[in-house]
Scaffold this motif. Structure first.
Motif, PDB file in Angstrom:
ATOM      1  N   UNK A  54      10.328   3.557   3.071  1.00 40.99           N
ATOM      2  CA  UNK A  54      11.445   4.316   2.346  1.00 40.99           C
ATOM      3  C   UNK A  54      11.991   5.378   3.065  1.00 40.99           C
ATOM      4  N   UNK A  55      10.902   6.099   4.304  1.00 42.32           N
ATOM      5  CA  UNK A  55      11.045   6.639   5.705  1.00 42.32           C
ATOM      6  C   UNK A  55      12.521   6.558   6.195  1.00 42.32           C
ATOM      7  N   UNK A  56      11.674   4.825   7.120  1.00 41.44           N
ATOM      8  CA  UNK A  56      13.250   4.209   7.715  1.00 41.44           C
ATOM      9  C   UNK A  56      14.363   3.636   7.045  1.00 41.44           C
ATOM     10  N   UNK A  57      13.949   3.299   5.362  1.00 41.39           N
ATOM     11  CA  UNK A  57      15.210   3.047   5.210  1.00 41.39           C
ATOM     12  C   UNK A  57      16.631   3.847   5.145  1.00 41.39           C
ATOM     13  N   UNK A  58      16.253   5.488   4.890  1.00 46.54           N
ATOM     14  CA  UNK A  58      16.774   6.646   4.558  1.00 46.54           C
ATOM     15  C   UNK A  58      16.899   6.980   5.641  1.00 46.54           C
ATOM     16  N   UNK A  59      16.216   6.827   7.132  1.00 44.36           N
ATOM     17  CA  UNK A  59      16.847   7.044   7.783  1.00 44.36           C
ATOM     18  C   UNK A  59      17.610   6.151   8.639  1.00 44.36           C
TER      19      UNK A  59
ATOM     20  N   UNK B 101       0.975  -1.115  -0.315  1.00 43.84           N
ATOM     21  CA  UNK B 101      -0.065   0.160   0.371  1.00 43.84           C
ATOM     22  C   UNK B 101       1.163   1.845   0.399  1.00 43.84           C
ATOM     23  N   UNK B 102      -0.133   2.168   0.023  1.00 39.25           N
ATOM     24  CA  UNK B 102       1.508   3.396  -0.089  1.00 39.25           C
ATOM     25  C   UNK B 102       1.863   3.891   0.964  1.00 39.25           C
ATOM     26  N   UNK B 103       0.943   3.957   1.865  1.00 42.43           N
ATOM     27  CA  UNK B 103       0.912   3.995   3.805  1.00 42.43           C
ATOM     28  C   UNK B 103       2.591   2.992   3.419  1.00 42.43           C
ATOM     29  N   UNK B 104       2.470   2.306   2.914  1.00 43.49           N
ATOM     30  CA  UNK B 104       3.913   0.987   4.165  1.00 43.49           C
ATOM     31  C   UNK B 104       4.717   1.494   2.823  1.00 43.49           C
ATOM     32  N   UNK B 105       4.558   1.721   1.236  1.00 41.53           N
ATOM     33  CA  UNK B 105       5.770   2.039   0.834  1.00 41.53           C
ATOM     34  C   UNK B 105       6.615   3.618   1.401  1.00 41.53           C
ATOM     35  N   UNK B 106       5.667   4.665   1.835  1.00 43.60           N
ATOM     36  CA  UNK B 106       6.468   6.214   2.727  1.00 43.60           C
ATOM     37  C   UNK B 106       6.993   5.173   4.282  1.00 43.60           C
ATOM     38  N   UNK B 107       6.710   3.970   4.760  1.00 45.55           N
ATOM     39  CA  UNK B 107       7.178   4.064   6.131  1.00 45.55           C
ATOM     40  C   UNK B 107       8.478   3.230   5.305  1.00 45.55           C
TER      41      UNK B 107
END
Length: 99
Positions: free
Chosen positions: A27-32, A19-25
């Motif tokens: 991408x954000x956590x990988x970058x962080x 889902x878009x929500x999971x995708x955002x999670x």
């Protein structure tokens, strides 16, 4: 020195299946979490036992990111797979994987 993040073609397909929500999670956590010290074990990041998938796992709630780290010729993290863990099984794309 920060690590460059790369996604394998398979990992990109796995992301698109979420889902878009999971995708955002993811991408954000990988970058962080993986830009600096991706090989330091933490509560949500750990080395895995030998397996055909990846040497490292990042846990984001029920999501799992499987990755490898390369230091030469330049530091980079390669995300190899992204899945969802349900109980003792991980679903990556259309497959259930036992790790």
């Amino acid at each position: 020195m920060p690590y460059r993040i790369e996604y394998s073609p398979a990992a990109e397909e796995h992301l698109r299946a979420l889902t878009v929500r999971h995708q955002a999670s993811v991408l954000d956590e990988v970058d962080r979490q993986l830009v600096h010290q991706p090989t330091s074990a933490t509560r949500n990041r750990k080395p895995m036992r030998p397996n055909p998938l990846a040497p490292w796992e990042l846990r984001i709630g029920t999501l799992r990111v499987y990755y490898d780290v390369e230091d030469e010729p330049e530091p980079r993290v390669v995300v190899l797979a992204v899945g969802i863990k349900l109980r003792d099984r991980v679903r990556i794309g259309d497959e259930e994987i036992e790790l």
